[in-house]
Enzyme design. Structure first.
Site, short mmCIF file in Angstrom:
data_model
loop_
_atom_site.label_atom_id
_atom_site.label_comp_id
_atom_site.label_asym_id
_atom_site.label_seq_id
_atom_site.Cartn_x
_atom_site.Cartn_y
_atom_site.Cartn_z
N ASP A 59 -1.53 -1.14 6.67
CA ASP A 59 -2.15 -1.82 5.55
C ASP A 59 -3.65 -1.96 5.82
O ASP A 59 -4.05 -2.35 6.93
CB ASP A 59 -1.51 -3.19 5.38
N GLU A 105 -4.05 2.96 4.59
CA GLU A 105 -5.04 2.83 3.54
C GLU A 105 -6.43 2.91 4.16
O GLU A 105 -6.83 2.00 4.88
CB GLU A 105 -4.89 1.49 2.82
#
Length: 890
Positions: free
Chosen positions: A519, A556
């Site tokens: 993340d 990400e």
């Protein structure tokens, strides 16, 4: 129920703006419930007086016990509220001081008694004059802290006992040439802690035959002891003092203390309260926990009693794949029967949203609240009553994406049949084992970029209790950075970097996880990611029971916040990760808007294609709206192609929201499948959000992290897609209710079971096509550059049509390796137009192309009408259709 059947789909956003939603992630308990549970676990009586003290300070929302309450009551009297100076090495302090005549003094108080009286600092134990350094910061320091590279440098005398000073309340004051105080501030210590106390030895609980050794890294602590408890909620049994050596505290206890529960009691100066606090904290290296993490379970993770049958042989059962380019990923809410169907079609990996210990769901199922779904089902599809019912209990229901980490190294208790004891360990292993056995490898969503809480009192604060101000990244004023949602972590600090790598090894070795999705990977340093990849790929089946060469990493790579443009060091952004073999996500539809080809060609930075003007450009020379290059990868395995993820609307919902109201449901289904096929047939690694293949809807909710099962549910009976279950929650959607309501109330938007089954059948077919030929899964940039071509390009291109060919060796003299034994040529035509297209590609004439056998046998009547004319190279493809043509080897 067992974790295998219970894990929910949870998670955080695809793009930086969605981070606002994560910052509001809800805790599972009310404050009173949380305090009461924590206090009971600690053997402390929770009283209204303590509650009042906790509420008095916004920095300390969950104080527990008399000492915590007392500290909270004086927190507002803190000596300093900022920390603008940096102690960067044992001998150097940096501060943004401009006056060359300025002299600096360092003040320290072990008991945190410093105060300001009539502009004079009082209550300190020692005062040390610092000497100005003529040179700027050393290169090694400037590389680690580039944002302070222009600061002036001052030297700490070599006679100073730095190891003792870092345990104190510290202040630094500047004086002019006349001795008048100019400024005073606190210090940030991560640099000096890394310089003096970086440690590579054991941490956590280390088991031997006769005893257990506990190790805790806490160089700023003045004292540490271990409180052992009888069970997850039983009384205190014994408190054992720990000893310190070079910042590491340790103690050895008998082996038969295994299965006790414990907490560390850390006496430490905490900058958030300007006090020396006694903090009770879990072990950062915990491998077991009680419900809600109130205590750490002293457990040997290698115990045979925690292993499902044949666990040690699971490496032999892992589904095989030859290259990372063979991977396809499904981000999901687990349901095995449906997954088996996708696995048979070729799907290789399932991506589990957060399943470590997070804060936002109560582990105790008896505390959960739920809505009356039968009553909600009676309400109109555009009503606001459903969302009101969900929001009323959303802090106490069992659903949340879980992007609010507390401890990274233990499975989440709410997914286990029993949050105390061994269940969560055994059942997580059973889940991995079961998924592997149906042909699917497991990717774990890891959230190392931020933590749920900070400070000395919060129930869900751990790391910041043990070494305050170290694990969390702070701004130039000393305040915690929150661009990643809350409590950003600082992997540029060595022991944070180490904790991340150690945690990944824990999941890879102890739970045999096959991959990790990071993340907000861009908020982590590139060096940490490289180190993690190296450590994981060094794992071997003989030594560790794991083939690390098969573990895939991606995340990400957004570049924003305080880390943007390498301000905190070289971060793991998309651009920086080129050449590492670590993947980052790219919205393939957004890329297509910039250029038809580069997204399908693995987003390669050096891939050359022809633009609509006829100009030849590399992928790196074509830019997105914000100026960043569309092509940024050095290898196709560095791009994760997707059109939908847990964040934002589902694919079906965004199609429903952005297409004309009068468009038929049949056409919306075709658009849904067309988008999925672009993902599936692109070079690189395709990523699918659970349910896109069955028209999943969240009733147009754009951020469903805390919207409960009502808006997030998946129907694997295929009777419904969850469309029209009410207006989505007001908080993130109300501004669009005027667009949403008429669509939800319009019966033409709701698909039938036949629509759902048809889209599912097409999705399975497109997976089968991807895995029917290695040409769809080229593993190197050179292979793509040599074999992949786009034909409908330049000024004469037909809008709305992409024609992509992939060439294999025609014979032994063709100059390229033969990859596909069945097909020598593949041509894919994407027709996004609402009408049939017919287009001549002269370069593809005279080939023996025919419609792919999977599509010949498809239930989709339209795709069967796709044709190829050999003499002219004319392709005719029906509206909103992806047609794949192949040249069989004869």
């Amino acid at each position: 129920m067992p974790m295998l059947l219970h894990i929910n789909s949870l998670l955080a956003p695809t793009t930086p703006p969605r981070r606002a939603s994560a910052s509001a992630s809800a805790r599972p308990l009310t404050q009173a419930q949380a305090h009461s549970a924590r206090a009971a676990a600690l053997g402390i009586r929770w009283s209204p007086g303590v509650a009042a003290a906790a509420a008095a300070s916004p920095r300390t929302p969950m104080a527990v016990g008399e000492e915590c309450a007392a500290a909270a009551s004086v927190a507002s009297q803190g000596f300093l509220s900022d920390a603008r100076a940096y102690w960067v090495t044992r001998s150097l302090i940096a501060w943004n001081v401009n006056d060359n005549e300025t002299s600096l003094f360092l003040y320290a108080s072990r008991d945190a008694t410093m105060r300001m009286s009539d502009g004079v600092i009082q209550g300190y134990d020692s005062k040390i004059e610092l000497q100005p350094e003529p040179a700027s910061l050393p290169d090694s320091v400037a590389q680690k802290f580039p944002f302070i590279s222009s600061y002036r440098t001052f030297r700490v005398p070599s006679s100073v006992d730095v190891a003792s000073l870092v345990k104190c309340q510290l202040a630094i004051a500047s004086f002019d040439a006349h001795g008048n105080r100019q400024d005073v501030t606190g210090l940030q210590l991560p640099g000096v802690l890394d310089d003096m106390f970086a440690y590579t030895g054991p941490l956590g609980a280390i088991f031997s035959k006769k005893d257990v050794c506990l190790y805790l890294w806490a160089p700023t602590a003045q004292d540490v002891s271990v409180c052992f408890y009888d069970g997850p909620a039983g009384p205190l049994l014994q408190t054992v003092q720990m000893k310190e050596l070079n910042g590491v505290w340790s103690v050895t206890v008998p082996r038969d203390w295994e299965n006790r529960y414990y907490l560390y009691e850390v006496k430490v100066y905490h900058p958030s309260t300007s006090q020396v606090e006694k903090c009770l904290a879990d072990d950062p290296y915990a491998r077991g926990l009680s419900a809600n993490g109130t205590r750490t379970w002293l457990v040997d993770i290698n115990s045979e009693t925690l292993k499902p049958p044949c666990w040690d042989e699971l490496s032999d059962e892992k589904p095989n794949f030859d290259s990372f380019s063979d991977i396809s990923i499904y981000e999901l809410h687990i349901r095995i029967r449906h997954l088996r169907k996708l696995s048979v079609a070729g799907l290789t990996h399932v991506h589990l949203l957060p399943s470590f210990h997070f804060a936002s769901v109560d582990d105790n199922k008896s505390n959960w609240k739920s809505v009356d779904e039968a009553e909600l089902a009676k309400l109109p599809p555009g009503s606001d009553e459903q969302q009101a019912s969900i929001v009323a209990i959303q802090e106490e229901d069992p659903y949340n994406w879980g992007y609010d980490p507390v401890l990274w190294g233990v499975p989440k208790g709410s997914y286990a049949s029993n949050p105390d004891g061994p269940s969560r360990i055994i059942e997580y292993r059973q889940m991995v084992q079961a998924l592997n056995r149906i042909g699917l490898r497991v990717v774990m969503d890891v959230v190392y970029n931020h933590l749920n809480s900070s400070g000395p009192f919060d129930v869900f604060s751990v790391l910041d209790k043990i070494v305050p101000g170290y694990y969390l990244r702070r701004d130039i004023n000393g305040q915690i950075e929150n661009s990643a949602a809350m409590n950003n972590t600082a992997s540029e600090h060595l022991m944070v970097d180490r904790l991340i790598v150690d945690d990944l090894l824990n999941w890879a070795v102890n739970y045999k996880v096959d991959g990790f999705r990071f993340d907000l990977m861009g908020h982590i340093m590139k060096s940490t990611m490289i180190k993690a990849k190296s450590a994981l790929q060094s794992l071997t089946r003989d030594v560790h029971g794991v083939d690390g060469s098969k573990i895939y990493l991606y995340g990400e790579g957004w570049d924003f916040g305080e880390v943007a443009q390498n301000k905190r060091g070289i971060n793991a952004s998309q651009i920086n990760m080129s050449g590492t073999g670590i993947g980052s996500r790219m919205d393939i539809i957004k890329v297509m808007k910039q250029t038809p080809g580069i997204g399908l060609a693995g987003n390669l930075k050096d891939y050359v294609l022809i633009t609509h003007t006829g100009e030849a450009k590399k992928g790196s020379e074509i830019h997105t709206f914000d100026g960043s290059p569309v092509g940024y990868t050095s290898s196709p395995v560095e791009t994760i192609n997707y059109v939908s993820a847990h964040d934002n609307e589902t694919l079906f919902d965004i199609v429903s929201l952005k297409t004309p109201v009068g468009l038929s449901i049949d056409e919306r289904c075709r658009i849904n499948h067309l988008a999925s096929s672009m993902t599936a047939l692109s070079q690189g690694i395709p990523f699918f959000h659970a349910g896109d293949e069955i028209l999943r809807s969240k009733s147009l909710d754009r951020d469903s992290y805390n919207s409960g099962d009502w808006f997030n549910r998946l129907d694997f009976t295929y009777e419904t897609n969850n469309w029209g279950v009410g207006l989505p929650p007001r908080d993130k959607n109300e501004e669009n209710w005027h667009l949403i309501q008429p669509r939800l109330e319009n019966p033409s938007f709701k698909p039938s079971k036949n629509h759902i089954l048809s889209v599912l059948d097409n999705f399975v077919n497109i997976l089968k096509i991807r895995y029917s030929s290695p040409l769809f899964r080229l593993s190197t940039a050179s292979d793509i550059e040599q074999r992949v071509r786009f034909h409908n390009t330049g000024p004469s291109l037909v809008p709305g049509v992409i024609v992509m060919s992939i060439k294999d060796a025609q014979n032994e003299r063709s100059g390229m390796a033969l990859l596909d034994k069945n097909f020598s040529y593949v041509v894919t035509v994407f027709n996004v137009c609402p009408h049939e297209v017919s287009i001549e590609i002269h370069d593809l004439a005279s080939l023996g192309l025919e419609l792919h056998p999977v599509q010949v046998n498809s239930s989709d009547a339209l795709v069967k009408q796709s044709t190829y004319q050999v003499s002219t190279g004319r392709f005719t493809v029906p509206r909103r259709t992806t047609a794949v043509f192949v040249q069989p080897r004869r």
